[in-house]
Motif scaffolding. Sequence first.
Motif, PDB file in Angstrom:
ATOM      1  N   THR A 114       0.864  -1.177   0.000  1.00  0.00           N
ATOM      2  CA  THR A 114       0.000   0.000   0.000  1.00  0.00           C
ATOM      3  C   THR A 114       0.901   1.228   0.000  1.00  0.00           C
ATOM      4  N   VAL A 115       0.681   2.124  -0.967  1.00  0.00           N
ATOM      5  CA  VAL A 115       1.488   3.333  -1.078  1.00  0.00           C
ATOM      6  C   VAL A 115       0.618   4.541  -0.775  1.00  0.00           C
ATOM      7  N   ALA A 116       0.978   5.272   0.271  1.00  0.00           N
ATOM      8  CA  ALA A 116       0.358   6.558   0.559  1.00  0.00           C
ATOM      9  C   ALA A 116       1.173   7.599  -0.197  1.00  0.00           C
ATOM     10  N   LEU A 117       0.608   8.133  -1.258  1.00  0.00           N
ATOM     11  CA  LEU A 117       1.379   8.883  -2.247  1.00  0.00           C
ATOM     12  C   LEU A 117       1.271  10.389  -2.031  1.00  0.00           C
ATOM     13  N   ALA A 118       2.384  10.994  -1.580  1.00  0.00           N
ATOM     14  CA  ALA A 118       2.469  12.448  -1.476  1.00  0.00           C
ATOM     15  C   ALA A 118       3.313  13.025  -2.594  1.00  0.00           C
ATOM     16  N   ASN A 119       3.880  12.159  -3.416  1.00  0.00           N
ATOM     17  CA  ASN A 119       4.757  12.574  -4.508  1.00  0.00           C
ATOM     18  C   ASN A 119       3.940  12.603  -5.806  1.00  0.00           C
ATOM     19  N   LYS A 120       3.329  13.768  -6.099  1.00  0.00           N
ATOM     20  CA  LYS A 120       2.459  13.855  -7.274  1.00  0.00           C
ATOM     21  C   LYS A 120       3.220  13.626  -8.566  1.00  0.00           C
ATOM     22  N   GLU A 121       4.546  13.929  -8.552  1.00  0.00           N
ATOM     23  CA  GLU A 121       5.325  13.798  -9.780  1.00  0.00           C
ATOM     24  C   GLU A 121       5.383  12.365 -10.286  1.00  0.00           C
ATOM     25  N   THR A 122       5.240  11.389  -9.387  1.00  0.00           N
ATOM     26  CA  THR A 122       5.222   9.987  -9.802  1.00  0.00           C
ATOM     27  C   THR A 122       4.118   9.739 -10.823  1.00  0.00           C
ATOM     28  N   LEU A 123       2.929  10.279 -10.560  1.00  0.00           N
ATOM     29  CA  LEU A 123       1.814  10.075 -11.484  1.00  0.00           C
ATOM     30  C   LEU A 123       1.874  11.052 -12.649  1.00  0.00           C
ATOM     31  N   VAL A 124       2.470  12.206 -12.444  1.00  0.00           N
ATOM     32  CA  VAL A 124       2.634  13.146 -13.555  1.00  0.00           C
ATOM     33  C   VAL A 124       3.562  12.546 -14.607  1.00  0.00           C
ATOM     34  N   VAL A 125       4.644  11.939 -14.164  1.00  0.00           N
ATOM     35  CA  VAL A 125       5.618  11.363 -15.101  1.00  0.00           C
ATOM     36  C   VAL A 125       5.101  10.062 -15.704  1.00  0.00           C
ATOM     37  N   GLY A 126       4.578   9.166 -14.883  1.00  0.00           N
ATOM     38  CA  GLY A 126       4.247   7.822 -15.382  1.00  0.00           C
ATOM     39  C   GLY A 126       2.930   7.302 -14.866  1.00  0.00           C
ATOM     40  N   GLY A 127       1.889   8.142 -14.871  1.00  0.00           N
ATOM     41  CA  GLY A 127       0.619   7.751 -14.279  1.00  0.00           C
ATOM     42  C   GLY A 127       0.027   6.475 -14.850  1.00  0.00           C
ATOM     43  N   GLN A 128       0.020   6.346 -16.151  1.00  0.00           N
ATOM     44  CA  GLN A 128      -0.576   5.157 -16.767  1.00  0.00           C
ATOM     45  C   GLN A 128       0.199   3.910 -16.374  1.00  0.00           C
ATOM     46  N   GLN A 129       1.526   4.000 -16.412  1.00  0.00           N
ATOM     47  CA  GLN A 129       2.356   2.848 -16.070  1.00  0.00           C
ATOM     48  C   GLN A 129       2.271   2.520 -14.579  1.00  0.00           C
ATOM     49  N   VAL A 130       2.268   3.549 -13.731  1.00  0.00           N
ATOM     50  CA  VAL A 130       2.226   3.332 -12.276  1.00  0.00           C
ATOM     51  C   VAL A 130       0.909   2.701 -11.855  1.00  0.00           C
ATOM     52  N   MET A 131      -0.200   3.240 -12.344  1.00  0.00           N
ATOM     53  CA  MET A 131      -1.495   2.687 -11.959  1.00  0.00           C
ATOM     54  C   MET A 131      -1.700   1.296 -12.562  1.00  0.00           C
ATOM     55  N   GLY A 132      -1.136   1.071 -13.749  1.00  0.00           N
ATOM     56  CA  GLY A 132      -1.192  -0.265 -14.340  1.00  0.00           C
ATOM     57  C   GLY A 132      -0.415  -1.276 -13.522  1.00  0.00           C
ATOM     58  N   LEU A 133       0.767  -0.874 -13.033  1.00  0.00           N
ATOM     59  CA  LEU A 133       1.569  -1.757 -12.184  1.00  0.00           C
ATOM     60  C   LEU A 133       0.819  -2.085 -10.898  1.00  0.00           C
ATOM     61  N   ALA A 134       0.200  -1.077 -10.285  1.00  0.00           N
ATOM     62  CA  ALA A 134      -0.548  -1.313  -9.046  1.00  0.00           C
ATOM     63  C   ALA A 134      -1.659  -2.327  -9.268  1.00  0.00           C
ATOM     64  N   ALA A 135      -2.354  -2.212 -10.399  1.00  0.00           N
ATOM     65  CA  ALA A 135      -3.439  -3.147 -10.704  1.00  0.00           C
ATOM     66  C   ALA A 135      -2.910  -4.561 -10.893  1.00  0.00           C
ATOM     67  N   ARG A 137      -0.156  -5.911  -9.677  1.00  0.00           N
ATOM     68  CA  ARG A 137       0.464  -6.470  -8.471  1.00  0.00           C
ATOM     69  C   ARG A 137      -0.486  -6.520  -7.274  1.00  0.00           C
ATOM     70  N   GLY A 138      -1.710  -6.043  -7.444  1.00  0.00           N
ATOM     71  CA  GLY A 138      -2.638  -6.010  -6.326  1.00  0.00           C
ATOM     72  C   GLY A 138      -2.243  -4.998  -5.266  1.00  0.00           C
ATOM     73  N   ALA A 139      -1.491  -3.970  -5.666  1.00  0.00           N
ATOM     74  CA  ALA A 139      -1.074  -2.919  -4.738  1.00  0.00           C
ATOM     75  C   ALA A 139      -2.156  -1.844  -4.662  1.00  0.00           C
ATOM     76  N   THR A 140      -2.060  -1.001  -3.670  1.00  0.00           N
ATOM     77  CA  THR A 140      -3.038   0.062  -3.454  1.00  0.00           C
ATOM     78  C   THR A 140      -2.336   1.406  -3.434  1.00  0.00           C
ATOM     79  N   VAL A 141      -2.899   2.381  -4.137  1.00  0.00           N
ATOM     80  CA  VAL A 141      -2.390   3.755  -4.122  1.00  0.00           C
ATOM     81  C   VAL A 141      -3.429   4.636  -3.443  1.00  0.00           C
ATOM     82  N   LEU A 142      -3.035   5.257  -2.328  1.00  0.00           N
ATOM     83  CA  LEU A 142      -3.923   6.154  -1.587  1.00  0.00           C
ATOM     84  C   LEU A 142      -3.342   7.562  -1.637  1.00  0.00           C
TER      85      LEU A 142
END
Length: 387
Positions: A114-135, A137-142
């Motif tokens: 589970t990732v509590a995300l305060a680093n907005k740049e992670t999704l700005v740079v690679g949002g599609q890839q990051v959210m796809g990886l979470a899906a 791996r069964g990970a959670t982004v909050l």
Amino acid sequence: MAVLGSTGSVGTSTLDVVAALPERLAIAGLSAHSKWELLAEQCRRFRPRVAVLTDAEAFQRADRSVFPRETELLCGDDAVCALASAPDVDVVLAAVVGAAGLAGTWAALEAGKTVALANKETLVVGGQQVMGLAARRGATVLPVDSEHSAIFQALTGYTANDVAKVVLTASGGPFRGRTAADLESVSVEQALCHPTWKMGPKITVDSATMMNKALEVIEARWLFGLDAGRIDVIVHPESIVHSFVEFVDGSVLAQLSPPDMRLPIQFALTHPARVPGPARKLDWKTLTGLTFCQPDRATFRGLDLGFEAAARGGTCGAVLNGANEAAVAAFLAREIGFLDIARCCRAVIDAHDYDPAPPLAGLLAADRWARQEVARWTRTRPRTARP
């Protein structure tokens, strides 16, 4: 939990929450860039298994004797990734500023955390890839950003199909109501004087330019699966309403609280539970009014770049983020003017070789290129005295 970026403003607020909730939260590891004295102080307080410094020079300077004997001090990005994916870590609070935060977040998601995300740049740079990886791996982004936490809270029980629009609120920064002509001679010190929030220099400048809101538009696009046409921004100087969700039936839900990052941090760390914590409470007896106005996009031109990058996707987010980080650094170094930040980002976006579906390596390459292009733009721009 592990806190990546523990010595920054979000990191220190996170540790306030942990200290207030010892029966729920415990620290397995902390990471910082170069502030080894503060990191050591945090380690003495929370006794983590691991502490990481990502700056090699700071690691060499650090006095090992001031760290607890049970805390192993490590160095480098690989150590951050190892901490983020460690078996004894359940939750990773990702608060590293800028694109540098992507590696630790990626490692945590790869490990199904589970990732509590305060680093907005992670999704700005690679949002599609990051959210796809979470899906995958069964990970959670909050979300931890107050605006995205507000949307997340309002969306509980609903999906993107129920949403007509989300509206991100913006304080307007220190220059709300000023014209572009007024801002040509803005000093670094003036830009760092935020009227509401206490943040680090890069994020404070982003608030002054409203580029923070541009980045948050892109973040919202990926976090909530919304196209750019269903995201809007409104200026709200009191920073009490942290965002709105307008549903397809016309109902609007908003989340209100004082401007205190400890509340969205705690909500991400204890979700779905709501428990008493250290955040300030809203005093209804002193609340006299809430004001809203439209942002001045003619003056704060960076905002439109965020909507453009959210709509186009591909490499646009990585290029915009890399260009902005480099341009803000140049402004803080007094190499360019305040309004040059958005001008530079516009030029770099226009000059880049757009790829609609880049791999992660392509996004990182686009980020590096954007930073190099800002350096070239700065060198070739006529030099004038900067305040």
